[in-house]
Design an enzyme around this catalytic site. Structure first.
Site, PDB file in Angstrom:
ATOM      1  N   THR A 252      12.262   8.574  -2.495  1.00 27.86           N
ATOM      2  CA  THR A 252      12.418   7.259  -1.867  1.00 27.86           C
ATOM      3  C   THR A 252      13.609   6.485  -2.439  1.00 27.86           C
ATOM      4  O   THR A 252      13.881   6.530  -3.635  1.00 27.86           O
ATOM      5  CB  THR A 252      11.128   6.446  -2.052  1.00 27.86           C
ATOM      6  OG1 THR A 252      10.035   7.237  -1.614  1.00 27.86           O
ATOM      7  CG2 THR A 252      11.155   5.157  -1.260  1.00 27.86           C
TER       8      THR A 252
ATOM      9  N   ARG B 153     -28.738  -6.390  -9.082  1.00 30.53           N
ATOM     10  CA  ARG B 153     -28.529  -7.784  -8.666  1.00 30.53           C
ATOM     11  C   ARG B 153     -29.653  -8.254  -7.729  1.00 30.53           C
ATOM     12  O   ARG B 153     -29.963  -7.572  -6.747  1.00 30.53           O
ATOM     13  CB  ARG B 153     -27.177  -7.871  -7.935  1.00 30.53           C
ATOM     14  CG  ARG B 153     -26.881  -9.203  -7.309  1.00 30.53           C
ATOM     15  CD  ARG B 153     -26.262 -10.141  -8.280  1.00 30.53           C
ATOM     16  NE  ARG B 153     -25.708 -11.306  -7.615  1.00 30.53           N
ATOM     17  CZ  ARG B 153     -25.321 -12.400  -8.253  1.00 30.53           C
ATOM     18  NH1 ARG B 153     -25.415 -12.462  -9.573  1.00 30.53           N
ATOM     19  NH2 ARG B 153     -24.822 -13.408  -7.604  1.00 30.53           N
TER      20      ARG B 153
ATOM     21  N   PRO C 162      16.092   2.620  -1.837  1.00 29.93           N
ATOM     22  CA  PRO C 162      15.943   1.250  -1.330  1.00 29.93           C
ATOM     23  C   PRO C 162      15.993   1.176   0.197  1.00 29.93           C
ATOM     24  O   PRO C 162      15.288   0.385   0.813  1.00 29.93           O
ATOM     25  CB  PRO C 162      17.135   0.505  -1.953  1.00 29.93           C
ATOM     26  CG  PRO C 162      17.409   1.254  -3.224  1.00 29.93           C
ATOM     27  CD  PRO C 162      17.096   2.690  -2.925  1.00 29.93           C
TER      28      PRO C 162
ATOM     29  N   ILE D   4     -20.026  -6.275  -1.387  1.00 31.04           N
ATOM     30  CA  ILE D   4     -21.362  -6.131  -1.982  1.00 31.04           C
ATOM     31  C   ILE D   4     -21.412  -6.837  -3.339  1.00 31.04           C
ATOM     32  O   ILE D   4     -22.420  -7.442  -3.701  1.00 31.04           O
ATOM     33  CB  ILE D   4     -21.730  -4.632  -2.127  1.00 31.04           C
ATOM     34  CG1 ILE D   4     -21.985  -4.032  -0.736  1.00 31.04           C
ATOM     35  CG2 ILE D   4     -22.947  -4.426  -3.030  1.00 31.04           C
ATOM     36  CD1 ILE D   4     -22.092  -2.516  -0.702  1.00 31.04           C
TER      37      ILE D   4
ATOM     38  N   GLU E  34       1.002   5.172   9.364  1.00 32.65           N
ATOM     39  CA  GLU E  34       1.674   5.178  10.671  1.00 32.65           C
ATOM     40  C   GLU E  34       2.562   6.422  10.819  1.00 32.65           C
ATOM     41  O   GLU E  34       2.614   7.052  11.886  1.00 32.65           O
ATOM     42  CB  GLU E  34       2.524   3.908  10.841  1.00 32.65           C
ATOM     43  CG  GLU E  34       1.712   2.629  10.996  1.00 32.65           C
ATOM     44  CD  GLU E  34       1.084   2.128   9.690  1.00 32.65           C
ATOM     45  OE1 GLU E  34       1.476   2.609   8.610  1.00 32.65           O
ATOM     46  OE2 GLU E  34       0.191   1.260   9.754  1.00 32.65           O
TER      47      GLU E  34
ATOM     48  N   GLU F 150       3.224   8.634  -0.215  1.00 40.06           N
ATOM     49  CA  GLU F 150       3.336  10.003   0.349  1.00 40.06           C
ATOM     50  C   GLU F 150       3.201   9.985   1.872  1.00 40.06           C
ATOM     51  O   GLU F 150       2.567  10.848   2.461  1.00 40.06           O
ATOM     52  CB  GLU F 150       2.299  10.957  -0.268  1.00 40.06           C
ATOM     53  CG  GLU F 150       2.103  10.933  -1.764  1.00 40.06           C
ATOM     54  CD  GLU F 150       3.379  10.990  -2.578  1.00 40.06           C
ATOM     55  OE1 GLU F 150       4.462  11.178  -1.999  1.00 40.06           O
ATOM     56  OE2 GLU F 150       3.303  10.812  -3.795  1.00 40.06           O
TER      57      GLU F 150
END
Lengths: 389, 81
Positions: free
Chosen positions: A128, A273, A130, A343, A373, A369
């Protein structure tokens, strides 16, 4: 009671249990602090290396574990459940390993694989830039042929473990007098980071996988000897593509790990809880969320098993199976983490509970990776192959 | 049409339009196969024809056209017998 039959054999289950024990005892307790500090302590990397886990995909002749792709996947799941940044280390390291294993010459294998297997050499994948991310053909980093090798110039960004990698798998564009942006060929180079002209700058302030030691890398007239080129002219993008396939498989399994961790944390929290005189686990709306998480984790895991098996068999459909596993597991992990935070209520928004970290980490899986899309586009292009066979 | 040619065409049909592809066409330059799918084609060749590729085989000349692929597979199968 007899255990439910597994999707893998007893040897693989034994390895999975070892991975889980190691990850829960030695990685998970440090994950929150590594996330807060945005730094992976050297001791953690050393522990992963000392177990030989960085050599998961390296064959035994070079000192590796020689795990198959299912075992490699389960290792990613267990590390991913404990700490996504450590799983990221395994991802980018294994991408470099895979490239050398598949495309390297006998000399390159002999030179690099023993160090990579033992973790004396840390690998990372530098694609990758810029201005170029998912479009590998748009890379601007240039490689110009010179006597005895290549001169590399350019900038790479968002490189996981770029801060501390010793060996980079760098993708560059071959520049000649005849080359144009449309016809430039890609080249894959093994780049030792002690090369003169190379520098790196840490990237901080990330959303998730914050201890992944991201860096921006600068190559200024760096000389790379000819013997460090992986494969032949014309195969650069194939090297890149095959490394990305391993990265995607690793991330997919890591997503299953995140979701499994969310499920375990949520089930434990819901049992403890109490609200309205009952444990949360007794409220039907909470039961619905936990049910959805359980089913989602298992379906994603099955897709990952299929992808690992296809990859192990060298089946041409493995590319598609890996794409589908990564696309689905990343999305599923993000949804599971979202439910886990819900939750946990206000506690889920605090970094005292791991689910807030898992939530942030899960989001990054939909980007690294290959964004979801981009994967949707790649999967759609393969539909004809599935229908033809 | 040979069995090899037929099988490779069948595989490529899943990736591109092969109706207009002649046996000598450059499948990469002609845009029939994106080089990102080269890995997939190499996997196919190995699994379909039971051959194992090594570093010397990674030469674009071996995979540039249907005829080149067929010649390469035939030679490789002879070597591995």
């Amino acid at each position: 009671m007899k255990p439910v039959p597994l999707f893998w054999d007893a040897e693989t289950e034994s390895k999975r249990l070892q991975f889980r024990q190691f990850a829960q005892e030695h990685i998970a307790p440090h994950a929150q602090e590594a996330d807060r500090q945005e730094h992976m302590p050297h001791d953690i990397i050393a522990q992963v290396a000392s177990q030989g886990l960085l050599g998961s995909l390296v064959t035994s002749e070079y000192g590796g574990r020689n795990d198959d792709y299912l075992q490699f996947g389960l290792l990613n799941e267990e590390l991913g459940a404990a700490c996504s940044s450590v799983r990221t280390l395994l991802t980018v390291h294994s991408m470099t390993v895979q490239a050398v294993m598949q495309w390297g010459t006998a000399e390159q294998k002999k030179k690099y694989l023993p160090g990579l297997a033992q973790g004396r050499t840390l690998g990372a994948f530098a694609l990758t830039e810029p201005q170029a991310g998912s479009d590998a053909r748009g890379i601007a980093t240039s490689a110009v042929q010179t006597e005895g090798g290549w001169i590399l110039n350019g900038v790479k960004r968002w490189i996981s473990f770029g801060q501390c990698a010793d060996l980079l798998l760098v993708m560059a564009a071959v520049e000649t007098k005849q080359s144009t942006p449309a016809n430039r060929q890609a080249i894959a180079l093994l780049f030792p980071t002690n090369t003169p002209g190379f520098s790196r700058q840490p990237i901080k302030g990330l959303l998730g996988t914050r201890a992944s030691m991201l860096a921006e890398l600068h190559f200024n007239d760096c000389f790379v000897p000819a013997e460090n080129v992986l494969s032949r002219p014309g195969f650069g993008l194939a090297v890149c593509s095959s490394a990305l396939e391993i990265g995607r498989l690793s991330v997919a399994w890591g997503g299953v790990g995140i979701a499994q961790a969310c499920l375990e944390a949520s089930a434990a929290y819901a049992a403890k809880r109490r609200q309205f005189d009952r444990a949360l686990a007794e409220h039907q709306l909470i039961q619905a969320k936990i049910t959805d998480m359980m089913v989602a984790v298992q379906t994603a895991r099955l897709l990952c098993v299929q992808a690992s098996r296809a990859r192990q068999a060298g089946h041409p459909h493995s590319v598609l199976d890996v794409l589908m596993a990564k696309y689905h597991a990343a999305k599923m992990a993000q949804q599971a983490a979202q439910q886990a935070v819900q939750i946990h209520g206000a506690n889920g928004c605090s970094d005292e509970y791991p689910v807030s970290r898992l939530y942030r980490d899960a989001k990054t899986l939909e980007i690294i990776e290959g964004t979801s899309e981009v994967l949707q586009g790649l999967i759609a292009k393969q539909v004809r192959m599935v229908l033809n066979n | 049409m040979s069995k090899i040619n037929e099988a490779v065409r069948g595989f490529l049909a899943g990736l591109c339009d092969v109706d207009s592809l002649s046996d000598d066409d450059d499948i990469f330059a002609g845009g029939f196969v994106n080089s990102l799918y080269l890995v997939q084609m190499l996997n196919f060749i190995q699994s379909e024809f039971s051959i194992e590729l090594d570093e010397d085989d990674y030469d674009m000349a071996n995979f540039r056209s249907l005829n080149a692929i067929e010649t390469f597979i035939n030679e490789k199968q002879k070597d591995q017998q």
